[in-house]
Design a protein around this motif. Sequence first.
Motif, PDB file in Angstrom:
ATOM      1  N   GLU A   1       9.248   1.574  -0.362  1.00 32.46           N
ATOM      2  CA  GLU A   1       9.917   0.273  -0.251  1.00 32.46           C
ATOM      3  C   GLU A   1       9.519  -0.644  -1.401  1.00 32.46           C
ATOM      4  OE1 GLU A   1      11.050  -2.535   3.510  1.00 32.46           O
ATOM      5  OE2 GLU A   1       8.901  -2.245   3.119  1.00 32.46           O
ATOM      6  N   LEU A   2       8.238  -0.629  -1.763  1.00 32.40           N
ATOM      7  CA  LEU A   2       7.767  -1.427  -2.890  1.00 32.40           C
ATOM      8  C   LEU A   2       8.427  -0.975  -4.191  1.00 32.40           C
ATOM      9  CD1 LEU A   2       5.876  -3.514  -4.150  1.00 32.40           C
ATOM     10  CD2 LEU A   2       4.092  -1.748  -4.210  1.00 32.40           C
TER      11      LEU A   2
ATOM     12  N   ARG B   1      13.796  -8.748   5.446  1.00 33.70           N
ATOM     13  CA  ARG B   1      12.977  -8.031   6.426  1.00 33.70           C
ATOM     14  C   ARG B   1      11.549  -8.551   6.456  1.00 33.70           C
ATOM     15  NH1 ARG B   1      14.553  -1.806   4.807  1.00 33.70           N
ATOM     16  NH2 ARG B   1      16.792  -1.917   5.307  1.00 33.70           N
ATOM     17  N   ARG B   2      11.063  -9.030   5.315  1.00 34.23           N
ATOM     18  CA  ARG B   2       9.691  -9.525   5.207  1.00 34.23           C
ATOM     19  C   ARG B   2       9.601 -11.045   5.264  1.00 34.23           C
ATOM     20  NH1 ARG B   2       6.865  -5.030   6.443  1.00 34.23           N
ATOM     21  NH2 ARG B   2       7.679  -3.244   5.274  1.00 34.23           N
ATOM     22  N   GLY B   3      10.719 -11.677   5.585  1.00 34.12           N
ATOM     23  CA  GLY B   3      10.694 -13.124   5.772  1.00 34.12           C
ATOM     24  C   GLY B   3      10.976 -13.952   4.535  1.00 34.12           C
ATOM     25  N   TYR B   4      11.327 -13.305   3.428  1.00 35.55           N
ATOM     26  CA  TYR B   4      11.623 -14.046   2.196  1.00 35.55           C
ATOM     27  C   TYR B   4      13.127 -14.318   2.128  1.00 35.55           C
ATOM     28  CZ  TYR B   4       6.896 -12.933   0.686  1.00 35.55           C
ATOM     29  OH  TYR B   4       5.529 -12.827   0.605  1.00 35.55           O
TER      30      TYR B   4
ATOM     31  N   TYR C   1      -1.092 -10.603  -2.622  1.00 30.64           N
ATOM     32  CA  TYR C   1      -0.685  -9.827  -1.447  1.00 30.64           C
ATOM     33  C   TYR C   1       0.785  -9.450  -1.574  1.00 30.64           C
ATOM     34  CZ  TYR C   1       0.958  -8.878   3.271  1.00 30.64           C
ATOM     35  OH  TYR C   1       1.557  -8.327   4.366  1.00 30.64           O
ATOM     36  N   SER C   2       1.099  -8.202  -1.325  1.00 30.40           N
ATOM     37  CA  SER C   2       2.474  -7.743  -1.347  1.00 30.40           C
ATOM     38  C   SER C   2       2.833  -7.184   0.020  1.00 30.40           C
ATOM     39  CB  SER C   2       2.670  -6.655  -2.415  1.00 30.40           C
ATOM     40  OG  SER C   2       3.979  -6.125  -2.321  1.00 30.40           O
ATOM     41  N   PRO C   3       3.919  -7.680   0.636  1.00 28.42           N
ATOM     42  CA  PRO C   3       4.307  -7.178   1.954  1.00 28.42           C
ATOM     43  C   PRO C   3       4.956  -5.798   1.893  1.00 28.42           C
ATOM     44  CG  PRO C   3       5.899  -8.782   1.203  1.00 28.42           C
ATOM     45  CD  PRO C   3       4.810  -8.761   0.179  1.00 28.42           C
ATOM     46  N   PHE C   4       5.276  -5.348   0.708  1.00 29.01           N
ATOM     47  CA  PHE C   4       5.939  -4.060   0.564  1.00 29.01           C
ATOM     48  C   PHE C   4       4.922  -2.976   0.217  1.00 29.01           C
ATOM     49  CE2 PHE C   4       9.061  -7.311  -0.684  1.00 29.01           C
ATOM     50  CZ  PHE C   4      10.054  -7.056   0.241  1.00 29.01           C
ATOM     51  N   GLU C   5       5.222  -1.777   0.666  1.00 23.88           N
ATOM     52  CA  GLU C   5       4.336  -0.643   0.396  1.00 23.88           C
ATOM     53  C   GLU C   5       5.175   0.603   0.137  1.00 23.88           C
ATOM     54  OE1 GLU C   5       1.816  -0.174   3.758  1.00 23.88           O
ATOM     55  OE2 GLU C   5       0.645  -2.002   3.376  1.00 23.88           O
TER      56      GLU C   5
ATOM     57  N   TYR D   1      14.199  -8.220   1.156  1.00 26.55           N
ATOM     58  CA  TYR D   1      13.337  -9.405   1.223  1.00 26.55           C
ATOM     59  C   TYR D   1      13.437 -10.101   2.579  1.00 26.55           C
ATOM     60  CZ  TYR D   1      11.756  -9.513  -3.619  1.00 26.55           C
ATOM     61  OH  TYR D   1      11.126  -9.228  -4.809  1.00 26.55           O
TER      62      TYR D   1
END
Length: 244
Positions: free
Chosen positions: A61-62, A156-159, A54-58, A154
């Motif tokens: 942005e990815l 922004r996505r919680g990492y 699973y990748s939170p980026f799309e 990162y």
Amino acid sequence: MKCSKVCTTRGILKFVEITVNLLVLICVGASQASVAGFTSSLGGLGSFNLNWAYSPFEGTELQEVRELDMQFTQMRAPCVYGGVAFSLTAATLTLVFLVVGAKPIQQLRTGLLVGECAFSLLASLVYLVAVGLYLHFVTQVNSTEVCKRRERLYARRGYTSMNCAVQGGDAAVGLFGVVASCLYFASFVVCILAIRTVRAFQRHAAKAQHSLKGNVGDRSVRNHHAVHRTSESSHNVQALATLV
């Protein structure tokens, strides 16, 4: 007893030094893996995927994250190459001295011990310099705009682990590097004691050999005198018998 203690201490120090060098090598690789990101090269040591399922980026942005990951790992690549090469070289040379120097005290040569002392002192000093350069380089890379942009994306996505602070792996490299420097300096001191012990042993052996040669010479002289006296006695007896 002193000879045995010095040789045993040298061997133990060399074994521990090899172990610490391998720990430095492991920490260098682990540090790079922990900051590599989603799909980026580990400085030429393979690839790492933070979350392949699973990748939170799309979308764009990815793509931006991948580019930043690649740039960041490439910027850190000299740390990886330098750390791996340095720790492997130090471990290999230490192993060579361990194998070559694993001899009884009477078979050790001062030339080998002098080389070992020089290597231990040099390794101690160079390890301190290498640790300083490694941490300085890591700090410089972490202060770049690439690292800061990557950290924001990162976060922004919680990492939050993908930050620009000095990572635990980098701190471990510095810690084990300082430990290795202290071990090599201790090995240098023990090596100096080993040289003194070997020289004292050689002087004692030479003195004992000289004393043995002196005793053999004295016995030879005494035997010669005894033979001479016996010859004279035989001659006198023969002369007396002739007169009679």
